[in-house]
Write a protein that holds these residues in place. Structure first.
Motif, PDB file in Angstrom:
ATOM      1  N   ILE A 235     -21.966  24.444  10.413  1.00  0.00           N
ATOM      2  CA  ILE A 235     -22.186  23.002  11.106  1.00  0.00           C
ATOM      3  C   ILE A 235     -22.345  23.297  12.561  1.00  0.00           C
ATOM      4  CG2 ILE A 235     -20.732  20.918  11.923  1.00  0.00           C
ATOM      5  CD1 ILE A 235     -21.620  20.679   9.166  1.00  0.00           C
ATOM      6  N   HIS A 236     -23.403  22.776  13.041  1.00  0.00           N
ATOM      7  CA  HIS A 236     -23.558  22.857  14.688  1.00  0.00           C
ATOM      8  C   HIS A 236     -22.578  21.567  15.250  1.00  0.00           C
ATOM      9  CE1 HIS A 236     -26.917  25.664  14.404  1.00  0.00           C
ATOM     10  NE2 HIS A 236     -27.400  24.981  13.285  1.00  0.00           N
ATOM     11  N   PRO A 237     -21.675  21.895  16.093  1.00  0.00           N
ATOM     12  CA  PRO A 237     -20.748  21.195  16.286  1.00  0.00           C
ATOM     13  C   PRO A 237     -21.046  20.197  17.534  1.00  0.00           C
ATOM     14  CG  PRO A 237     -19.990  23.064  17.160  1.00  0.00           C
ATOM     15  CD  PRO A 237     -21.184  23.428  16.135  1.00  0.00           C
ATOM     16  N   ILE A 238     -22.219  20.690  18.177  1.00  0.00           N
ATOM     17  CA  ILE A 238     -22.754  19.745  19.271  1.00  0.00           C
ATOM     18  C   ILE A 238     -24.571  19.972  19.122  1.00  0.00           C
ATOM     19  CG2 ILE A 238     -22.682  19.188  21.710  1.00  0.00           C
ATOM     20  CD1 ILE A 238     -20.680  21.284  22.260  1.00  0.00           C
ATOM     21  N   SER A 239     -25.013  18.786  19.218  1.00  0.00           N
ATOM     22  CA  SER A 239     -26.412  18.934  19.601  1.00  0.00           C
ATOM     23  C   SER A 239     -26.800  18.237  21.031  1.00  0.00           C
ATOM     24  CB  SER A 239     -27.313  17.974  18.610  1.00  0.00           C
ATOM     25  OG  SER A 239     -28.528  17.934  18.950  1.00  0.00           O
ATOM     26  N   ILE A 240     -26.811  19.371  21.897  1.00  0.00           N
ATOM     27  CA  ILE A 240     -27.098  18.846  23.260  1.00  0.00           C
ATOM     28  C   ILE A 240     -28.269  18.278  23.625  1.00  0.00           C
ATOM     29  CG2 ILE A 240     -26.597  19.883  25.584  1.00  0.00           C
ATOM     30  CD1 ILE A 240     -25.273  22.422  23.882  1.00  0.00           C
ATOM     31  N   SER A 241     -28.097  17.086  24.164  1.00  0.00           N
ATOM     32  CA  SER A 241     -29.277  16.264  23.896  1.00  0.00           C
ATOM     33  C   SER A 241     -30.052  15.770  25.091  1.00  0.00           C
ATOM     34  CB  SER A 241     -29.068  14.759  23.365  1.00  0.00           C
ATOM     35  OG  SER A 241     -28.257  15.281  21.839  1.00  0.00           O
ATOM     36  N   GLY A 242     -31.240  16.260  25.311  1.00  0.00           N
ATOM     37  CA  GLY A 242     -32.012  15.886  26.456  1.00  0.00           C
ATOM     38  C   GLY A 242     -32.882  14.507  26.101  1.00  0.00           C
ATOM     39  N   TYR A 243     -32.949  14.420  24.682  1.00  0.00           N
ATOM     40  CA  TYR A 243     -33.691  13.142  24.161  1.00  0.00           C
ATOM     41  C   TYR A 243     -33.499  12.137  24.911  1.00  0.00           C
ATOM     42  CZ  TYR A 243     -35.963   9.953  21.039  1.00  0.00           C
ATOM     43  OH  TYR A 243     -37.062   8.894  20.775  1.00  0.00           O
ATOM     44  N   HIS A 244     -32.020  11.557  25.303  1.00  0.00           N
ATOM     45  CA  HIS A 244     -31.574  10.304  25.585  1.00  0.00           C
ATOM     46  C   HIS A 244     -31.839  10.223  27.295  1.00  0.00           C
ATOM     47  CE1 HIS A 244     -29.639  11.045  21.752  1.00  0.00           C
ATOM     48  NE2 HIS A 244     -29.921   9.711  21.822  1.00  0.00           N
ATOM     49  N   ILE A 245     -31.628  11.583  27.714  1.00  0.00           N
ATOM     50  CA  ILE A 245     -31.957  11.681  29.243  1.00  0.00           C
ATOM     51  C   ILE A 245     -33.506  11.358  29.706  1.00  0.00           C
ATOM     52  CG2 ILE A 245     -32.154  13.170  31.281  1.00  0.00           C
ATOM     53  CD1 ILE A 245     -29.788  14.740  29.977  1.00  0.00           C
ATOM     54  N   ARG A 246     -34.286  11.812  28.673  1.00  0.00           N
ATOM     55  CA  ARG A 246     -35.662  11.298  28.778  1.00  0.00           C
ATOM     56  C   ARG A 246     -36.184   9.836  28.467  1.00  0.00           C
ATOM     57  NH1 ARG A 246     -40.330  14.707  28.509  1.00  0.00           N
ATOM     58  NH2 ARG A 246     -41.940  13.840  29.591  1.00  0.00           N
ATOM     59  N   GLU A 247     -35.635   9.572  27.243  1.00  0.00           N
ATOM     60  CA  GLU A 247     -35.487   8.019  27.142  1.00  0.00           C
ATOM     61  C   GLU A 247     -35.002   7.041  28.229  1.00  0.00           C
ATOM     62  OE1 GLU A 247     -36.966   6.669  23.865  1.00  0.00           O
ATOM     63  OE2 GLU A 247     -37.896   8.458  24.488  1.00  0.00           O
ATOM     64  N   ALA A 248     -33.999   7.467  29.190  1.00  0.00           N
ATOM     65  CA  ALA A 248     -33.516   6.790  30.027  1.00  0.00           C
ATOM     66  C   ALA A 248     -34.520   6.696  31.379  1.00  0.00           C
ATOM     67  CB  ALA A 248     -32.442   7.236  30.551  1.00  0.00           C
ATOM     68  N   GLY A 249     -35.519   7.591  31.234  1.00  0.00           N
ATOM     69  CA  GLY A 249     -36.597   7.629  32.395  1.00  0.00           C
ATOM     70  C   GLY A 249     -36.699   8.801  33.267  1.00  0.00           C
ATOM     71  N   SER A 250     -36.134  10.031  32.820  1.00  0.00           N
ATOM     72  CA  SER A 250     -36.363  11.129  33.567  1.00  0.00           C
ATOM     73  C   SER A 250     -37.603  11.763  33.240  1.00  0.00           C
ATOM     74  CB  SER A 250     -35.234  12.214  33.025  1.00  0.00           C
ATOM     75  OG  SER A 250     -35.614  12.677  31.918  1.00  0.00           O
ATOM     76  N   THR A 251     -37.832  12.766  34.269  1.00  0.00           N
ATOM     77  CA  THR A 251     -39.149  13.702  33.869  1.00  0.00           C
ATOM     78  C   THR A 251     -38.879  14.776  33.079  1.00  0.00           C
ATOM     79  OG1 THR A 251     -38.386  15.090  35.575  1.00  0.00           O
ATOM     80  CG2 THR A 251     -39.714  13.102  36.381  1.00  0.00           C
ATOM     81  N   PHE A 288     -34.465  17.982  22.091  1.00  0.00           N
ATOM     82  CA  PHE A 288     -35.325  17.600  23.165  1.00  0.00           C
ATOM     83  C   PHE A 288     -36.269  16.316  22.598  1.00  0.00           C
ATOM     84  CE2 PHE A 288     -34.357  22.070  24.487  1.00  0.00           C
ATOM     85  CZ  PHE A 288     -33.840  21.704  25.733  1.00  0.00           C
ATOM     86  N   ASN A 289     -36.799  15.793  23.920  1.00  0.00           N
ATOM     87  CA  ASN A 289     -37.797  14.778  23.354  1.00  0.00           C
ATOM     88  C   ASN A 289     -39.135  15.280  23.269  1.00  0.00           C
ATOM     89  OD1 ASN A 289     -39.629  12.312  24.382  1.00  0.00           O
ATOM     90  ND2 ASN A 289     -37.713  11.250  24.562  1.00  0.00           N
ATOM     91  N   SER A 290     -40.085  14.940  22.695  1.00  0.00           N
ATOM     92  CA  SER A 290     -41.469  15.117  23.132  1.00  0.00           C
ATOM     93  C   SER A 290     -42.377  14.021  23.313  1.00  0.00           C
ATOM     94  CB  SER A 290     -42.216  15.827  21.909  1.00  0.00           C
ATOM     95  OG  SER A 290     -43.321  16.732  21.968  1.00  0.00           O
ATOM     96  N   HIS A 291     -43.084  14.243  24.638  1.00  0.00           N
ATOM     97  CA  HIS A 291     -43.745  12.931  25.166  1.00  0.00           C
ATOM     98  C   HIS A 291     -45.295  13.180  25.022  1.00  0.00           C
ATOM     99  CE1 HIS A 291     -43.849   9.392  27.350  1.00  0.00           C
ATOM    100  NE2 HIS A 291     -42.654   9.199  27.425  1.00  0.00           N
ATOM    101  N   ASN A 292     -45.856  12.442  25.743  1.00  0.00           N
ATOM    102  CA  ASN A 292     -47.417  12.230  25.466  1.00  0.00           C
ATOM    103  C   ASN A 292     -48.231  13.734  26.138  1.00  0.00           C
ATOM    104  OD1 ASN A 292     -47.328  10.154  24.266  1.00  0.00           O
ATOM    105  ND2 ASN A 292     -47.679   8.716  25.935  1.00  0.00           N
ATOM    106  N   SER A 293     -47.522  14.065  27.457  1.00  0.00           N
ATOM    107  CA  SER A 293     -48.399  15.276  27.823  1.00  0.00           C
ATOM    108  C   SER A 293     -48.210  16.578  27.294  1.00  0.00           C
ATOM    109  CB  SER A 293     -47.977  15.488  29.399  1.00  0.00           C
ATOM    110  OG  SER A 293     -48.212  14.050  29.941  1.00  0.00           O
ATOM    111  N   ILE A 294     -48.911  16.943  26.189  1.00  0.00           N
ATOM    112  CA  ILE A 294     -49.118  17.761  25.099  1.00  0.00           C
ATOM    113  C   ILE A 294     -48.584  19.297  25.938  1.00  0.00           C
ATOM    114  CG2 ILE A 294     -51.502  18.289  24.984  1.00  0.00           C
ATOM    115  CD1 ILE A 294     -50.807  18.780  22.088  1.00  0.00           C
ATOM    116  N   PHE A 295     -49.228  19.559  27.211  1.00  0.00           N
ATOM    117  CA  PHE A 295     -49.201  21.051  27.587  1.00  0.00           C
ATOM    118  C   PHE A 295     -47.652  21.109  28.625  1.00  0.00           C
ATOM    119  CE2 PHE A 295     -53.929  20.603  27.330  1.00  0.00           C
ATOM    120  CZ  PHE A 295     -54.017  21.067  26.195  1.00  0.00           C
ATOM    121  N   GLU A 296     -47.441  19.823  29.100  1.00  0.00           N
ATOM    122  CA  GLU A 296     -46.180  19.940  29.877  1.00  0.00           C
ATOM    123  C   GLU A 296     -45.162  20.021  28.744  1.00  0.00           C
ATOM    124  OE1 GLU A 296     -44.354  17.107  33.231  1.00  0.00           O
ATOM    125  OE2 GLU A 296     -44.737  16.151  31.332  1.00  0.00           O
TER     126      GLU A 296
END
Length: 566
Positions: A235-251, A288-296
């Motif tokens: 069991i992975h006890p934490i999934s350290i999440s950037g997804y929600h940081i990006r959804e909140a509007g981060s770069t 992590f989040n995967s957004h529209n700028s594919i190379f970034e």
């Protein structure tokens, strides 16, 4: 990677190309716009050449897949060995309804489960709490007691399938329920596999779901890390999440930097507890989040692995390769989905999923095209899953390990993302006077993360409103007719069915045993002991989610954000 003579020749050739080939075309036709940038507003050059990667050291900066610094992938064969785990997020209504969706997805070829919970469960409240009224089963499945967990995984072999749980303040209770369910079925704890999101630091930074204050929340997360290391090694006890940081509007850079900083904070807290980094670090995972700028996005994923490997080695003296190998789940960008012309979202999701695959993700969720409108329908879920299957089976993207490696543009962007992310991480570490953990807690307390994300989000919206950032179907290529598809609606009787079950469980359980278990939990908190064993015993007595979380709230107090925004 190139000697000075080669670079001089390339520089001379580029200057000649610019004057003789490029400038006449620019004079006659120009370009589409004055400035080209990623969705995160990072400038993108017209052309990349070996000059842009002149300082790249192949062994130190790239290496080979499965070897440090893992820039080119965490495993040597990547998807030539097996494809990423296709893990579609699912959950709505009661446990019966979500169990049915689980079986549907498995039958359609999904290779891992991912559980969405309703808001009361996410906030550690029972379905019969007054604050839960109207929210039961609406955005995920309602789970109040072990009885719900029994139904949720009916007919599913816990030793055969990996399950992810997207839940945070009450994650230890869900973790305990899953362990208790395995015990009940006779499945050894070391055979169950999956991931708890359980990332409380990002909640205080971005998603804003909490029960108790940051420091005791961090202690509780470390309890789960310690318990998982000893009891449930798969069991992975934490999934350290950037997804929600990006959804909140981060770069993209902020997403990466703040997520890795959270990860290093968890590492430091566990090490301060006395845990051996090479015992627990291999069980950490990222999201992590995967957004529209594919190379970034591809550059972000590659930079993430390189930064993590170096920091775990240089700052924390990790020795095992597994402790320095960053593994991550990817979800396509919910924030990018539009209610207007929702079928356009199929294309967005495909691009975002392809970025995750070419960036080397270990598992992937593709959003459904109707998620800007409601919980996804079966038809939309199937299209989302088929998107992954087509990428895996038809596109050829899974056939080459790190197919973008060596691209001048990708390597230059990877360096750029790494440098900017490390600048943030170093700033956070300085805020903590040498401790990333203390810096993250200070940043939360002072509103540092909130202000950074708020500014990035505001600037993005300004670009959209000025038509500098094109959103197809929203500020360009709009149409008048209604394109809304049929959407899934949660039955209003769902809440009554859930309340009936909760009432039945409470009437059938041993109230004295429940009270004793909750007292044992309180005693463990007071003694500074790991609380996970006590939570497991409490859920086995059918103590509810809310009853258990109220013990923590009584001990530490409820948390409310007190930040003066700049």
């Amino acid at each position: 990677m190139y000697d000075d003579d080669d670079l001089a020749e390339i520089r001379e050739g580029r200057e000649e190309w610019e004057s003789e080939t490029l400038e006449p075309v620019l004079d006659r036709f120009g370009e589409r716009k004055d400035r080209f940038a990623t969705v995160s507003n990072m400038d993108v050059d017209r052309l990349y050449t070996p000059e842009d990667v002149a300082d790249l050291d192949y062994d130190e900066d790239l290496g080979f897949p499965g070897e440090e610094p893992y820039t080119r992938g965490p495993y040597p064969t990547m998807y030539r060995g097996r494809t990423w785990t296709m893990r579609q997020f699912a959950g709505f209504g009661t446990a019966e309804e979500t169990n049915e969706r689980f079986h549907y997805l498995i039958d359609e070829g999904q290779t891992g489960l991912s559980t969405a919970f309703d808001m009361p469960s996410l906030m550690g409240k029972d379905s019969d709490d007054p604050l839960s009224d109207g929210e039961v089963g609406k955005e995920g499945v309602a789970v109040d007691t072990l009885r719900d967990m029994e139904i949720l995984f009916d007919g599913i072999d816990l030793s055969e399938i990996s399950t992810s749980f997207t839940i945070n303040p009450s994650a230890p209770v869900i973790f305990a329920m899953y362990v208790a369910l395995a015990d009940q079925r006779g499945v050894p704890r070391d055979e169950i596999s999956g991931t708890m999101q359980n990332d409380m630091l990002k909640e205080f930074i971005a998603q804003k779901e909490w029960v108790i204050p940051p420091e005791p929340s961090l202690d509780l997360v470390t309890d789960t890390v310690e318990f998982a290391t000893e009891e449930t090694p798969r069991i992975h006890p934490i999934s350290i999440s950037g997804y929600h940081i990006r959804e909140a509007g981060s770069t993209a850079v902020q997403e990466l930097a703040f997520t890795l900083a959270d990860g290093f904070a968890y590492v430091e807290d566990a090490m301060d507890r006395g845990l051996d980094i090479d015992e627990f670090a291999p069980r950490l995972s990222f999201f992590f989040n995967s957004h529209n700028s594919i190379f970034e996005e591809i550059a972000k994923f590659r930079a993430a692995r390189r930064i993590y490997a170096r920091v775990m080695d240089e700052w924390y003296d990790a020795e095992k390769p597994e402790s320095k190998r960053l593994k991550f789940h990817t979800q396509t960008a919910g924030q990018s989905l539009t209610a207007q012309q929702p079928l356009n979202n199929v294309v967005r999701v495909t691009i975002q999923a392809l970025a995750g695959v070419m960036g080397g993700t270990q598992s992937l969720h593709t959003n459904s095209f109707d998620e800007a409108l409601a919980l996804p329908s079966e038809r939309a879920v199937r299209v989302a899953l088929r998107t992954q299957q087509i990428i895996a089976e038809e596109s050829g993207a899974a056939d080459i390990v790190d197919p973008m490696g060596g691209s001048y543009a990708i390597e230059a962007l990877t360096d750029q993302v790494e440098q900017q992310a490390m600048a943030y991480i170093d700033e956070i570490r300085e805020m903590g006077e040498g401790s990333v953990r203390d810096g993250v807690l200070e940043g939360i307390d002072q509103g540092f993360f909130l202000r950074e994300i708020q500014e990035a989000s505001y600037e993005y919206q300004e670009r959209v409103e000025a038509d500098e950032e094109i959103v197809v179907g929203v500020n360009k290529y709009t149409i008048e007719e209604d394109t809304e598809p049929e959407i899934l609606k949660v039955d209003e009787e769902t809440q009554e069915r859930q309340l009936d079950r909760l009432e039945q469980v409470k009437s059938e359980r041993d109230d004295e045993a429940v009270a004793a278990a909750l007292e044992d939990l309180e005693a463990a908190i007071d003694a500074g002991e790991n609380v996970m064993p006590s939570i497991v015993e409490a859920v086995k007595e059918y103590a509810t989610m809310g009853e258990i979380m109220k013990v923590f709230e009584a001990e530490y107090g409820a948390y409310s954000e007190q930040i003066g925004l700049a």
